[in-house]
Design a protein around this motif. Structure first.
Motif, PDB file in Angstrom:
ATOM      1  N   ARG A  52      32.175  97.381  90.240  1.00  0.00           N
ATOM      2  CA  ARG A  52      32.343  97.160  88.889  1.00  0.00           C
ATOM      3  C   ARG A  52      31.167  97.561  87.674  1.00  0.00           C
ATOM      4  O   ARG A  52      30.042  97.520  88.397  1.00  0.00           O
ATOM      5  N   HIS A  53      31.356  97.712  86.563  1.00  0.00           N
ATOM      6  CA  HIS A  53      30.385  97.977  85.673  1.00  0.00           C
ATOM      7  C   HIS A  53      30.621  97.172  84.316  1.00  0.00           C
ATOM      8  O   HIS A  53      31.420  97.402  83.653  1.00  0.00           O
ATOM      9  N   VAL A  54      29.741  96.173  84.166  1.00  0.00           N
ATOM     10  CA  VAL A  54      29.993  95.220  83.109  1.00  0.00           C
ATOM     11  C   VAL A  54      28.861  95.020  82.114  1.00  0.00           C
ATOM     12  O   VAL A  54      27.594  95.412  82.792  1.00  0.00           O
ATOM     13  N   THR A  55      29.044  94.724  81.030  1.00  0.00           N
ATOM     14  CA  THR A  55      27.991  94.287  80.122  1.00  0.00           C
ATOM     15  C   THR A  55      28.119  92.851  80.141  1.00  0.00           C
ATOM     16  O   THR A  55      28.970  92.436  80.358  1.00  0.00           O
ATOM     17  N   ALA A  56      27.004  92.411  79.630  1.00  0.00           N
ATOM     18  CA  ALA A  56      27.000  90.712  79.455  1.00  0.00           C
ATOM     19  C   ALA A  56      28.073  90.217  78.582  1.00  0.00           C
ATOM     20  O   ALA A  56      28.794  89.271  79.041  1.00  0.00           O
ATOM     21  N   GLU A  57      28.386  91.015  77.460  1.00  0.00           N
ATOM     22  CA  GLU A  57      29.596  90.652  76.770  1.00  0.00           C
ATOM     23  C   GLU A  57      30.862  90.698  77.250  1.00  0.00           C
ATOM     24  O   GLU A  57      31.857  89.896  77.335  1.00  0.00           O
ATOM     25  N   ILE A  58      31.142  91.865  77.969  1.00  0.00           N
ATOM     26  CA  ILE A  58      32.476  92.013  78.965  1.00  0.00           C
ATOM     27  C   ILE A  58      32.694  90.858  80.066  1.00  0.00           C
ATOM     28  O   ILE A  58      33.498  90.223  79.818  1.00  0.00           O
ATOM     29  N   LEU A  59      31.432  90.570  80.649  1.00  0.00           N
ATOM     30  CA  LEU A  59      31.619  89.400  81.595  1.00  0.00           C
ATOM     31  C   LEU A  59      31.847  87.852  80.975  1.00  0.00           C
ATOM     32  O   LEU A  59      32.491  87.277  81.406  1.00  0.00           O
ATOM     33  N   HIS A  60      31.202  87.898  80.046  1.00  0.00           N
ATOM     34  CA  HIS A  60      31.374  86.678  79.139  1.00  0.00           C
ATOM     35  C   HIS A  60      32.766  86.570  78.701  1.00  0.00           C
ATOM     36  O   HIS A  60      33.445  85.370  78.819  1.00  0.00           O
ATOM     37  N   ARG A  61      33.526  87.576  78.268  1.00  0.00           N
ATOM     38  CA  ARG A  61      34.861  87.752  77.883  1.00  0.00           C
ATOM     39  C   ARG A  61      35.807  87.103  78.810  1.00  0.00           C
ATOM     40  O   ARG A  61      36.641  86.632  79.034  1.00  0.00           O
ATOM     41  N   GLU A  62      35.448  88.016  80.039  1.00  0.00           N
ATOM     42  CA  GLU A  62      36.388  87.865  81.291  1.00  0.00           C
ATOM     43  C   GLU A  62      36.368  86.303  81.776  1.00  0.00           C
ATOM     44  O   GLU A  62      37.208  85.680  82.106  1.00  0.00           O
ATOM     45  N   ALA A  63      35.055  85.772  81.534  1.00  0.00           N
ATOM     46  CA  ALA A  63      35.013  84.228  82.262  1.00  0.00           C
ATOM     47  C   ALA A  63      35.828  83.335  81.139  1.00  0.00           C
ATOM     48  O   ALA A  63      36.518  82.620  81.496  1.00  0.00           O
ATOM     49  N   ASP A  64      35.583  83.784  79.867  1.00  0.00           N
ATOM     50  CA  ASP A  64      36.392  83.027  78.836  1.00  0.00           C
ATOM     51  C   ASP A  64      37.769  83.221  79.105  1.00  0.00           C
ATOM     52  O   ASP A  64      38.560  82.305  79.043  1.00  0.00           O
TER      53      ASP A  64
END
Lengths: 139, 139
Positions: free
Chosen positions: A38-50
């Motif tokens: 996986r390649h994530v930015t903080a923002e992407i990961l935050h949205r996924e958690a959300d």
DNA sequence: GTGTTTGCAAAGTGTTTGCAATTTA
DNA sequence: TAAATTGCAAACACTTTGCAAACAC
């Protein structure tokens, strides 16, 4: 497939890193270490958690990404000015970055073939070599 | 050495880019295109202008760097999260980045030797390949 | 004169930090 | 209960933008 695998994998990674398996870290680790690269930015990961109904603050996502990186579970890739990507594939490999979609993908070592290492002055050592193939969409 | 060379070089570059040779652009172009391969950030270039008693606002430095880059006179290098470097060497080459001093240097093509290009999907084209050798100081 | 460029200050983006409240062991 | 962690909001670093004044042609 064992449905407890993601849980165990996440727990193991967090504990090996010497961190407490909090609700937030477990959720993030399950998202990150799902078996795929996986390649994530903080923002992407935050949205996924959300999206998976886990409330985590963005600051905690940043903290966790850095803690996981320090523990060697992630690798930070600099491709985009003013945005950091984190890669769950920590083996030696290269990247292809689409400048239009900003998507980052892995390339295996043998797809590139680096034949020589540059000469480095005696008081330095090579930390790593980043190869980024920058592509654009045609048309 | 002709002492008018820097002036003519700067003027030529700016005019070829279709830009007006303003006092600010001329000063920056003279600093950048002095014949050596340079790697600057906006902040470094701004300070250099200041040091040579040319008052230029930071916003204008950013503008000029992007205009020069768009005109193909500079190449932007992404090595440091949250900081952009601009390289006056626009020929194909690679980089070595010292993570301690944050200094960026060129490496010639033959110092690395890329033997293969990765397969790219049909609707994309390779824009360029960045190779960054990341080094750290020993001790 | 007309369009371009500049400089300022304000806004924007992604990231980090200080700290009280909460959680973990 | 002692230490680690979280979440918020404020601070940060770098970059971009809006716009009136200054400049180039």
């Amino acid at each position: 497939m064992n449905r407890e695998r993601p849980y165990r994998q996440a727990l193991e990674n967090i504990q090996n890193a010497g961190l407490r398996p909090t609700r937030q870290r477990m959720a993030l680790a399950k998202l990150l270490f799902d078996g795929n690269d996986r390649h994530v930015t903080a923002e992407i990961l935050h949205r996924e958690a959300d999206d998976s109904n886990v409330k985590i603050s963005l600051a905690t996502v940043y903290n966790a990404l850095h803690q996981f990186t320090d523990a060697g579970l992630l690798r930070e890739i600099v491709v985009d000015p003013g945005r950091s990507y984190f890669d769950t594939n920590i083996s030696e490999h290269y990247h292809i970055f689409n400048e239009d979609s900003r998507q980052l993908l892995d390339i295996a070592l043998d797809q590139i073939g680096l034949t020589r290492l540059p000469a480095i002055s005696a008081d330095q050592e090579i930390n790593r070599i980043d190869v980024i193939v920058r592509v654009k969409n045609l048309i």
